[in-house]
Design a protein around this motif. Structure first.
Motif, PDB file in Angstrom:
ATOM      1  N   PHE A   1     -10.917   1.198  -3.279  1.00  0.00           N
ATOM      2  CA  PHE A   1      -9.580   1.800  -3.244  1.00  0.00           C
ATOM      3  C   PHE A   1      -9.599   3.194  -3.857  1.00  0.00           C
ATOM      4  O   PHE A   1      -9.002   4.139  -3.322  1.00  0.00           O
TER       5      PHE A   1
ATOM      6  N   LYS B   1      -5.958   2.372   3.854  1.00  0.00           N
ATOM      7  CA  LYS B   1      -5.562   1.498   2.762  1.00  0.00           C
ATOM      8  C   LYS B   1      -5.199   0.105   3.258  1.00  0.00           C
ATOM      9  O   LYS B   1      -5.366  -0.889   2.562  1.00  0.00           O
ATOM     10  N   ARG B   2      -4.667   0.064   4.471  1.00  0.00           N
ATOM     11  CA  ARG B   2      -4.307  -1.255   5.003  1.00  0.00           C
ATOM     12  C   ARG B   2      -5.550  -2.080   5.291  1.00  0.00           C
ATOM     13  O   ARG B   2      -5.554  -3.300   5.112  1.00  0.00           O
TER      14      ARG B   2
ATOM     15  N   ASP C   1      -5.011   2.296   9.307  1.00  0.00           N
ATOM     16  CA  ASP C   1      -4.678   2.902   8.024  1.00  0.00           C
ATOM     17  C   ASP C   1      -5.749   2.475   7.025  1.00  0.00           C
ATOM     18  O   ASP C   1      -5.996   1.282   6.831  1.00  0.00           O
TER      19      ASP C   1
ATOM     20  N   SER D   1      -2.769   0.564  -6.022  1.00  0.00           N
ATOM     21  CA  SER D   1      -3.380  -0.391  -5.105  1.00  0.00           C
ATOM     22  C   SER D   1      -4.686  -0.886  -5.674  1.00  0.00           C
ATOM     23  O   SER D   1      -5.025  -2.071  -5.555  1.00  0.00           O
TER      24      SER D   1
ATOM     25  N   ALA E   1      -6.425  -3.439   2.179  1.00  0.00           N
ATOM     26  CA  ALA E   1      -5.460  -4.448   1.759  1.00  0.00           C
ATOM     27  C   ALA E   1      -5.763  -5.780   2.418  1.00  0.00           C
ATOM     28  O   ALA E   1      -5.820  -6.819   1.748  1.00  0.00           O
TER      29      ALA E   1
ATOM     30  N   MET F   1       0.817  -1.211   0.000  1.00  0.00           N
ATOM     31  CA  MET F   1       0.000   0.000   0.000  1.00  0.00           C
ATOM     32  C   MET F   1       0.854   1.266   0.000  1.00  0.00           C
ATOM     33  O   MET F   1       0.340   2.372  -0.044  1.00  0.00           O
TER      34      MET F   1
ATOM     35  N   GLY G   1       1.872   8.539   3.949  1.00  0.00           N
ATOM     36  CA  GLY G   1       1.027   8.293   2.786  1.00  0.00           C
ATOM     37  C   GLY G   1       1.501   8.995   1.536  1.00  0.00           C
ATOM     38  O   GLY G   1       2.656   9.414   1.419  1.00  0.00           O
TER      39      GLY G   1
ATOM     40  N   THR H   1      -2.329   5.194  -4.693  1.00  0.00           N
ATOM     41  CA  THR H   1      -3.599   4.496  -4.529  1.00  0.00           C
ATOM     42  C   THR H   1      -4.139   3.873  -5.814  1.00  0.00           C
ATOM     43  O   THR H   1      -4.657   2.753  -5.761  1.00  0.00           O
TER      44      THR H   1
ATOM     45  N   GLN I   1      -3.756   9.095   5.774  1.00  0.00           N
ATOM     46  CA  GLN I   1      -4.338   7.771   5.572  1.00  0.00           C
ATOM     47  C   GLN I   1      -4.860   7.154   6.859  1.00  0.00           C
ATOM     48  O   GLN I   1      -5.489   6.103   6.832  1.00  0.00           O
TER      49      GLN I   1
ATOM     50  N   ALA J   1     -11.178   5.423  -1.515  1.00  0.00           N
ATOM     51  CA  ALA J   1     -10.245   5.722  -0.430  1.00  0.00           C
ATOM     52  C   ALA J   1      -9.199   6.713  -0.908  1.00  0.00           C
ATOM     53  O   ALA J   1      -8.822   7.642  -0.175  1.00  0.00           O
ATOM     54  N   GLY J   2      -8.765   6.498  -2.140  1.00  0.00           N
ATOM     55  CA  GLY J   2      -7.801   7.441  -2.707  1.00  0.00           C
ATOM     56  C   GLY J   2      -8.397   8.831  -2.769  1.00  0.00           C
ATOM     57  O   GLY J   2      -7.731   9.833  -2.467  1.00  0.00           O
TER      58      GLY J   2
END
Lengths: 100, 654, 488, 526, 168
Positions: free
Chosen positions: B349, B308-309, B306, B253, B312, B246, B453, B250, B363, B352-353
């Motif tokens: 994603f 993005k995590r 996080d 990802s 993920a 990540m 991030g 983004t 993030q 989120a981005g």
């Protein structure tokens, strides 16, 4: 009537004594003298064998050895003189700049 | 050749890569973006053209395209060859379609980044390899794409190469993938040794023709392939690279680490289903790995902060589902979920981005909140994604996930089904947790924390993303809703079109599914919806109604919480058990003892021996004439004796 | 021309030239440059070489002077070799004695020529008396030459050591002759050859051969009779070392070959002889190479190397006759070319007073004198035994002969030794090409034109022997055939 | 004299002529550089004649020239190339101008000496590849050592250069001396140095009936070659030599000569003994792969890292060729070429890096990518080629060697050794990427901070891009090269009826259950 | 009579040789050598080498030894110091010398029965004297060695001049 081998053994004794003297002596001239002793021993051998084979070659060889020995003596003694001039010594044990 | 335009599908992105990669530096951003988009859009168009041909009644079910030989030695040849069947077609649609959308999104998202040209060059490169991967007609060409996407992933994760963490993550991704590839390679070697070819059709035809081949070599090959798949598809034990990945921008990802590349493992297992059919052992392994990964990753996802995590781990978990599906031979389910997942996870994603973009690169969800009003488009699209993944009908995720759970149950793997079910609840919980934490609650002024991030320090104030980013969001949201409708099971009155569509590849639906009663399928679906609802309720309670209760709960179970928050310490365990010992062993034993000691030492010892001899030889040379004469005399004596008495001691009989 | 005169024509030419030089010498001021005499000597040597070629053209074996001189291809080969070595040495020496360095530079040239007479006589004599006299002439002149730089303390020491130990060894050689005479009743090699197989005194014959081997082994500095070599070479003037490490050795090796040839008729004798020589060869190689490993003085290092090379050469003596004789003869030629060359370069770099001695002094030479350094490097490579050099072909033939005769162990040991050897040669070589100049700043003298010719000649010879060995080898093989046919 | 019969002599001796010319020309740096460049480029052009006029369908030697040289012992001037050596010759020709280009700035003094030696080295190297007379071959073989040793001794970068040069020379020379014994023994048995004849005799078991002696002789050959390769654990010289040697020298230091010699001479003259020793060599190859990669992992010096990486790569080839399968040998030969190019490019880049920052120590570097974008681009491409990314050249070779090693019938557990060998792909990626990260990525290191580097200039780009292009072309169009190589490989793998070698019936039997397919009738591995 | 002669002069020679070895002053050693030579001359004569016996006395002990003595005097050589320069000389040399002696004696004595007996003064050829035989041989068959000897002597002279002459 002496066996030829006696002469040969005598020569061997002298030759070995020459070697021994070479090893023992410190004076360069004496070492040279030892070599002469060895040559003499060889000469005796030659003559004994010449007698054995009844051939003159051996004797003539001795004659030439004598000549050579004389020549060697001239040069050898000259070398010794040159050495003495540069080193001021005749002791072989002190003639060891070159080694290793 | 009618279908020779297929060559252009991968080659065009490659051309884009070359152009942008070699001279893109000198281009203005718009040109770079235009090139990248063009070289992605045209393949998408070509795929649509292809699809129209194949969908048409009487259209070909399979297209083979053989090119020049690539590797050719006596007795073994591999060609550049493409093979398109319905599975491939589906993958092509996903890859080019989602790929194009994400490219589009990225033109906006990356607008202010340094190395814009580089980014799009890499992205196009990725497209190239991914397309090669799905088009390949043999294992080796597939492997080209397989490794190639890994390379692209490496380059893109490490896009912010100035950051050590990014460079590290890229490296980690590549190396962990290589462990998988190690298995893949060995599998290929075994295949060559057994079948003398790597062509899918020939290998599978041989296997299919011999139903008596069971286990043994088949299992060995299959398990090695599975090892490869666990690497690429981030399954236990090789999932560790994905969360770290990540670090990349983004869109990367979204595209690589959610929608496309990570599904390559699923694709490969599905592609090799004939082989797996001959190895129940391998199938069980796949199923167990999938189920375990699903719940394991989900449990870690519960407590990540996080944004993005979280996504993920969610990806890892969802990939686990797909693996599970493969493991129970429900390949259609796996591919179905693969597709829906591509839609909603890409959506999540990207959304989120967009969130990250909006608040200036932050993030950490703890620093978010109340964004609902500030970025409405993002909020709504993301909501669709969250619901879709949580498994609420009639969104896409519901149908595909339900198909997997049903197939698992139907095939008799009740325990695995239960695990899947629990995972579904957890998924629902952490997704809504994310949703609540991000969009509800108190709005927090973003702290411009550039080291964290993506490098979005340019952002001033929270703002909605530009249209170029929101349009892909919208499209994906629509797909996340309707994408599942191609697989509405008969129990729900659907016709399971995707099953029919893929049947040329996977064969007609398994008997177990055909005979299963609709009520049981309906019941199972109800249970999973219930579980998802429970997840939602928990999230609602803990993160909306009474934020803080969970904190107290976590305090009470500090140990468990820490284990989860630290991802079961898996990275640390790997590090401590594998990486560090390997390095220590190498440093101390191999480099220290073997190399410095034995290898160098032998030479050095011989050298020293020789030198010792030299020392002795010099010792003899004392410089004293009398000593020399002594040696001469001794030497002469020895020589004389040896000569006189012969050298019997030396065996001198000659 | 009478065949007797023809058979010793080269020696006569050299002697006459030597005498002429001695006669002319008094006309020069004592410390004046006597380059003219040097050129005269060069002319004489060329004349001798011409005379040898004349001998070669007769294509016959002449046995003259009551069977004491045998002119054959074998002797011609060595005559040519010795003449070439002497020629190169003379060229190198022309400017070696700077005016005023010594008042005896005239005698120097005469001594070199007389020495050459002795060596040549050794190679064509088949009568031990003549061999002995020739040996003495060559020895005595080299004793003198070794001590030529009287100003140096090391010179007289070198000369003395050479002389005392040389005479010591001569006594052994002489004893050997006496015993051979005793065993066979003759001192003619042909007679001994036929006498050995029927002698009533086989043990005495063994002793005779062993004793002669001691004496000759000393002259070629084979272990364990090598001890004098490093000391003498280190103290002697470089051109002289070049000469005495090659020409007298070549002559002695020729004698050794002829003596070895006498043993072929006696199986028992030959077997023992071969083994002894094999062991001496291994000892020489090993001691020579190991001794050289740690040397700092370049000349001394090459002295040890010459011990090793004597060892390699002796390997040939263990093989079957024809191959081995040709191989050994070729080796002497190859060794002569490279060693004379190496010492020629060293003499040019060091000059008369040799301010530059150690390997460190040679550091960075390639920058100052690229051509000289390249030449030296080439000679060193040849000494190592890199292909396309004379040194390589020498080794190649020698070990080929040994393996052909079944002595693989000798070849293995020998070639392993040459592996060890490359260490010290390379040390010098890498020093030449290293970056920094020596501590003293490395003020090298340039080389004189005459020496340059000599070095070029040596390079050319080494290269030719390495690339087109056929001609020389052919001559050596013809010589070998003479030896074999006579004794089989 | 047609062009075909004299082209090899021209290729071999043209660099020597160039070297002599350079030596005679004044020591003007520019003159010397351009002279060397022109000579090497011309030589390269000449080498291109070979693939252009090679008759691909045929086996055996082409462009032969065979005239007597020395009568006794019978030595002939016999040159020729076949599928094995042709591309090696071209490769040598290709690398030489690049070596000159990359030395342009790195060699800033004594250019004359450098380029003269460099050209001599080239003659020796090409000579090794084309000599078909054992003696002639040995001559070139030994000569290849000398310029290299002097290059290291003179142009090495630290004070230990002389030591490294000596080490290199001794390591190579001492086994070569034993090789000479072996050669002479073979000559004593057969009376010929002519390789084609010896190959025939080797194939028909008529060199000698003394098995022990044949064994020893084959070992004498093999050890000399193995040290030169180097094969683990005979690599003691490699790290130091590479550490010291200038870039242009390092590019041709390891690999080619030894491996070629094994393929040509060990396999050719001792087919049976080579197969008998295959289990050991396969094991050493497999261990060497993992070992080289692992040890590379813990290096801090880039040059040493590259040295161990070289060891690993060469071990792939050892593994492949000793499998005695077509794939293994073909892949091995292909990998020799690949390694020449990829390894060469890697060393060129390292050299370029060194020119800029004066260090190979990764601890002092870092963040270089920010300053030198082209450098990092090419470096990454080269690294990928080195770690065998599919689609690039390295993959084709590695893949074939490994797949060959799995199919070998000369070891009991091919799967075990192949597995060990395949771990190399993991560790290989590990050290390469780690090195890239430490040098190019992350924060700015000490040196890059202090020194203002400059990106690759036009000259370096000219030298490097052809290699990068070759990575790709050789990665996707391998049959172009392989068709010649295969004509050799198929022969070498299947050569002669080999008796007295223990053969394991089915390479993958140990894994297979009884009911699994055993298609040994098709016999991929013979 | 012959045997007595042999033992007397042989013994004398050995004793003198021993004396040579044991004396510390070079002069004494030189004179001992003269004694050895004299004794040997007698033995030469006893073996029928009259000419050599004479030459031994005249040339060898006369001329050559005088040269030695002269140089000893010239260089004013004193008694030797018993320096310890060499261990090897005694460790390796003496055993070597002893071994050589033993070996030679062993061989000579064991092969002694095959060797003949010497007869006193037995000339090799009764017809002419030893001297005339030698000279005829010397100037016919051995002319070359004889002539070459002149070169040897020339070299020796040159050497003596070169080495012994003081550089001014």
């Amino acid at each position: 009537m002496v066996p030829i081998s006696y002469y040969l053994v005598l020569a061997a004794i002298l030759f070995s004594l020459g070697i021994a003297a070479y090893l023992v002596k410190r004076n360069v001239i004496t070492i040279f003298i030892s070599i002469e002793l060895m040559l003499n021993a060889v000469n005796l051998t030659f003559i004994a064998f010449a007698h054995q084979w009844n051939k003159l070659n051996g004797q003539i060889f001795v004659f030439f050895v004598m000549v050579v020995a004389a020549a060697e003596a001239a040069v050898g003694l000259a070398i010794i003189i040159a050495l003495f001039r540069s080193r001021q010594t005749l002791n072989v044990d002190q003639v060891n700049l070159l080694k290793g | 050749m009618e279908f020779s335009y297929l060559w252009w599908i991968p080659l065009l992105p490659f051309a884009g890569f070359l152009i942008n990669g070699l001279v893109g530096r000198k281009f203005p951003r718009t040109v770079v973006a235009a090139i990248a988009l063009l070289f992605t859009a045209v393949p998408f168009g070509l795929v649509l053209k292809l699809a129209s041909t194949m969908f048409a009644s009487g259209g070909p079910e399979q297209i083979s395209l053989a090119g020049a030989p690539w590797i050719s030695v006596s007795g073994f040849t591999v060609n550049f060859a493409f093979n398109v069947d319905h599975l491939t077609l589906l993958m092509l649609l996903i890859v080019t379609g989602v790929g194009f959308l994400i490219h589009l999104y990225a033109t906006g998202y990356m607008a202010h980044e340094e190395g814009y040209w580089r980014f799009f060059a890499y992205l196009n490169l990725f497209m190239f390899f991914m397309l090669v991967l799905v088009l390949a007609a043999n294992f080796l060409l597939l492997f080209v794409g397989w490794e190639g996407v890994g390379l692209a992933s490496y380059l893109l994760i490490g896009f912010y190469f100035k950051k050590d963490s990014a460079a590290n993550a890229g490296k980690k991704a590549f190396i962990v993938n290589r462990i998988g590839d190690f298995g893949f390679l060995l599998a290929m070697f075994l295949i060559i040794a057994q079948f003398h070819t790597l062509n899918f059709t020939e290998v599978f035809a041989q296997i299919a023709a011999h139903p008596e081949w069971q286990g043994g070599m088949m299992t060995a090959i299959a398990l090695l392939l599975v090892l490869g798949a666990t690497g690429k598809s981030a399954q236990i034990p090789l999932y560790v690279w994905l969360p770290d990945a990540m670090e990349g921008p983004t869109p990367v990802s979204a595209l690589i680490h959610a929608a496309t590349m990570v599904t390559a493992g699923i694709y490969m297992v599905a592609r090799s289903h004939v082989l797996f059919a001959h190895s129940p052992t391998a199938l069980s392994v796949v199923a167990v790995i999938g189920a375990l990964t699903a719940i394991f990753a989900a449990s870690i996802g519960l407590v990540q902060n996080d944004i993005k995590r979280v996504l993920a781990y969610s990806t890892v978990s969802q990939l686990g589902y797909m693996f599970l599906a493969c493991g129970v031979a429900a390949y259609t389910g796996a591919i179905f979920h693969l597709m829906t997942h591509a839609f909603f996870k890409a959506l999540l994603f990207l959304a989120a981005g967009s969130v990250i973009h909006a608040i200036g690169g932050e993030q950490d969800m703890r620093a978010m909140g109340g964004l609902r009003k500030k970025i409405p488009v993002t909020f709504w699209t993301m909501t669709v994604g969250v619901i879709a993944i949580a498994g609420a009908p009639p969104l896409a995720g519901f149908f595909s996930k339900d198909e997997i759970l049903y197939q698992t149950f139907a095939s008799g793997h009740v325990v695995l089904w239960a695990i899947g079910l629990v995972t579904a609840g957890m998924t629902s919980f952490y997704m809504f947790r994310l949703w609540f934490k991000t969009f509800f609650g108190e709005f927090q002024e973003p702290a411009h924390d550039t080291h964290h991030g993506d490098d979005h320090s340019h952002a001033h104030g929270v703002h909605e993303s530009p249209a170029i980013m929101t349009i892909p969001l919208a499209i994906l949201a629509v797909l996340s809703i309707v994408g599942g409708w191609v697989g509405i099971p008969k129990a729900f009155g659907g016709s399971m079109e995707i099953e029919h569509f893929l049947s040329p590849v996977f064969g007609e639906p398994a008997a177990v599914a055909a005979t299963a009663s609709h009520p049981s399928e309906f019941g199972l679906a109800a249970v999973s919806v219930l579980v998802a609802a429970i997840g939602f309720i928990f999230a609602y309670v803990f993160y909306y109604k009474k934020p803080g209760t969970l904190g107290a709960l976590a305090e009470k179970n500090r140990g468990l919480y820490n284990v989860l928050a630290n991802k079961f310490y898996i990275d640390e365990i790997y590090n401590g058990l594998i990486v560090v010992p390997t390095l220590m062993f190498t440093r101390l034993f191999l480099a220290g003892f073997i190399d410095k000691g034995v290898v160098d030492g032998t030479g050095a010892t011989l050298g020293l021996t020789a030198k010792g001899g030299g020392y002795l030889a010099r010792k003899i040379q004392s410089g004293n004439i009398r000593s020399y004469a002594g040696w001469l005399a001794l030497g002469a004596a020895v020589l004389l004796i040896a000569m006189t008495f012969g050298l019997k001691a030396f065996g001198a009989t000659h | 021309m009478s065949s007797a005169l023809l058979s010793i024509l080269p020696e006569v030419v050299l002697t006459v030239t030597g005498v002429l030089i001695m006669l002319a010498d008094p006309f020069f001021a004592p410390k004046a440059s006597k380059k003219a005499l040097g050129w005269l000597a060069v002319l004489g040597t060329l004349g001798a070489a011409g005379a040898t070629l004349l001998q070669l053209r007769t294509h016959q074996i002449l046995l003259t002077f009551s069977g004491s001189i045998q002119m054959d291809t074998f002797s011609v080969f060595f005559h040519l070799l010795i003449a070439s070595i002497v020629l190169l040495t003379l060229l190198v020496s022309l400017d070696y004695f700077k005016p005023g360095a010594t008042s005896h530079s005239g005698e120097y040239f005469a001594l070199v020529l007389f020495g050459a007479v002795g060596m040549m006589l050794m190679t064509c004599s088949v009568e031990l008396l003549m061999v002995f006299i020739g040996l003495e002439i060559s020895s005595i002149s080299t004793y003198i030459l070794a001590g030529y730089r009287k100003g140096q303390a090391t010179a007289s020491e070198s000369s003395l050591k050479y002389f005392l130990l040389g005479s010591f060894a001569t006594a052994f050689f002489l004893y050997g002759i006496a015993l051979a005479f005793g065993a066979t009743g003759t001192t003619s090699l042909n007679g001994i050859a036929s006498g050995l197989s029927v002698t009533a005194f086989p043990t005495m014959a063994f002793l005779a051969l062993a004793m002669m081997l001691v004496g000759l082994g000393f002259k070629v500095s084979a272990a364990p009779f090598h001890v004098w070599t490093p000391d003498v070479y280190q103290g002697a003037p470089a051109p002289v070392v070049g000469l005495m490490s090659t020409a007298p050795k070549a002559a002695v090796f020729a004698v050794l070959l002829r003596i070895t040839a006498t043993t072929y008729s006696s199986e028992l004798l030959h077997a023992r002889w071969v083994w002894l020589i094999g062991i001496i060869a291994v000892l020489s190689m090993t001691i020579g190479n190991l001794g050289a490993l740690l040397q700092k003085d370049a000349k001394r290092m090459l002295a040890y190397s010459s011990i090793a090379h004597a060892g390699y050469l002796m390997v040939a003596y263990t093989a079957l006759p024809a191959d081995s004789i040709a191989a050994a003869a070729f080796y002497t030629a190859g060794y002569a070319a490279m060693n004379v060359g190496a010492f020629a370069v060293i003499s040019q770099l060091g000059g008369y007073d040799e301010p530059l001695r150690t390997i460190d002094d040679y550091r960075g030479l390639a920058q100052k004198h690229p051509v000289l350094a390249a030449a030296l490097a080439f000679f060193l490579l040849s000494l190592i035994g890199i292909p396309f050099t004379g040194g390589f072909f020498g080794k190649f033939y020698v070990f080929n002969a040994a393996i052909g005769a079944g002595h693989v162990w000798l070849a293995v040991l020998g070639l392993l030794n040459s592996g060890v050897a490359c260490f010290y040669y390379l040390r010098l070589l890498t020093a030449l090409y290293s970056r920094k100049l020596g501590e003293e700043g490395g003020e090298f003298e340039g080389s004189s034109p005459a020496a340059a010719i000599a070095i070029a000649g040596a390079v050319l010879a080494t290269l030719l022997l390495g690339v087109l060995p056929g001609k020389v080898l052919g001559l050596a093989q013809r010589g070998a055939t003479v030896q074999v046919s006579r004794n089989r | 004299m047609t062009i075909d019969s004299s082209i090899l002599s021209l290729i071999v001796f043209f660099p020597t002529v160039g070297a002599i010319l350079l030596a005679l020309l004044p020591a003007n740096p520019t003159l010397q550089k351009w002279g060397a460049l022109v000579v090497t480029l011309l030589t390269f052009l000449f080498t291109l004649h070979l693939p252009a006029h090679y008759q691909y369908g045929l086996t055996g030697y082409q462009f032969e020239v065979n005239v007597p040289w020395i009568a006794s012992p019978a030595i002939r001037y016999h040159l020729g190339v076949d599928g094995l050596s042709m591309w090696l010759v071209v490769l040598s020709g290709f690398l030489a101008p690049l070596g000159v280009l990359i030395s342009w700035r790195a060699i800033d003094r004594r250019e004359k000496l450098f380029y003269t030696l460099f050209l001599l080295q080239q003659t020796a190297m090409i000579g090794v590849f084309v000599a078909l007379d054992l003696f002639l071959y040995y001559g070139f073989w030994e000569w290849s050592l000398v310029p290299m040793a002097i290059l290291i001794a003179t142009f090495g970068r630290t004070d230990k250069r002389a030591k490294a040069a000596l080490k290199y020379f001794l390591y190579a020379f001492i086994p070569s001396a034993i090789l000479l014994v072996g050669m002479l023994w073979v000559y004593a048995q057969t009376g010929t140095f002519d390789l084609p004849m010896l190959q025939q005799m080797g194939a028909s078991h008529s060199i000698s009936s003394n098995h022990a002696a044949l064994w020893l002789a084959s070992l004498a050959f093999l050890v000399a070659f193995a040290v030169k390769v180097p094969v683990f654990p005979l690599h003691g010289w490699l790290s130091d030599a590479i550490f010291e040697a200038p870039t242009a020298a390092v590019m041709v230091l390891a690999g080619k000569l030894g491996l070629y010699s094994i393929l040509r001479f060990s396999f050719g003259i001792f087919p049976e003994q080579s197969r008998q020793i295959a289990p050991l060599m396969i094991a050493l190859g497999a261990i060497g792969i993992a070992y080289g990669a692992l040890v590379a992992l813990v290096q801090t010096d880039l040059k040493r890292l590259a040295a161990y990486s070289t060891l690993g790569h060469l071990s792939f080839i050892t593994l492949g060729i000793f499998s005695f399968t077509v794939a293994g040998i073909d892949g091995g030969v292909y990998q020799i070429i690949n390694h020449g190019i990829s390894g060469g490019a890697l060393f060129m880049l390292l050299g370029a890096l060194y020119e800029r920052y004066g260090t190979y120590d990764m601890r002092e570097l870092g963040g270089v990518a920010q300053k030198l974008p082209w450098m990092v681009t090419l470096f990454v491409i080269t690294a990928l080629s080195n770690i065998g990314l599919p689609g690039l050249n390295g993959f084709v070779g590695e893949f074939l060697t490994l797949s060959g090693s799995l199919q070998t019938i000369y070891v009991a557990h091919p799967m075990l050794w192949t597995t060990i060998a395949t771990t190399g792909v993991i560790f290989g990626a590990g050290y390469m990427l780690w090195a890239i990260q430490r040098v190019f990525y992350g924060g700015m290191g000490r040196r890059p901070d202090e020194v203002s580097g400059w990106d690759l200039d036009a000259r370096e780009q000219v030298a490097l891009w052809p290699m990068a292009v070759l990575f790709v072309v050789m990665g996707v169009a391998s049959p172009y090269w392989m068709r010649a190589i295969d004509s050799f490989g198929a022969g070498a793998a299947g050569r002669t009826a080999v008796t007295d070698v223990h053969v394991y019936p089915n390479p993958t039997k140990n894994l297979a259950l009884p009911e699994t397919p055993v298609s040994s009738t098709e016999g991929g591995a013979h | 009579m012959h045997l007595a002669l042999f033992f007397i002069f042989g013994g004398l020679a050995v004793l003198a040789a021993l004396n040579l070895l044991l004396q510390r002053h070079p002069i004494n050693s030189a004179l001992s050598l003269v004694v050895v030579m004299m004794s040997l001359a007698v033995l030469y004569w006893s073996l029928g080498a009259e000419f050599l016996a004479a030459a031994q006395i005249i040339v060898y002990s006369g001329a050559v030894m005088v040269l030695f003595v002269f140089v000893i005097m010239l260089l004013n050589a004193g008694e030797e110091e018993r320096t310890r320069g060499s261990k090897i000389a005694s460790i390796a040399g003496f055993p070597g010398a002893a071994a050589i002696f033993c070996l030679l004696s062993f061989v000579f004595l064991s092969e002694g029965h095959k060797l003949g007996l010497s007869h006193l003064g037995g000339s090799l050829d009764e017809a002419s004297s030893n001297i005339s035989q030698i000279s005829s041989l010397l100037f016919t068959d051995l002319l070359l060695p004889f002539e070459v000897t002149s070169v040897l002597i020339l070299v020796a002279i040159l050497g003596a001049v070169v080495l012994a002459k003081k550089e001014r």
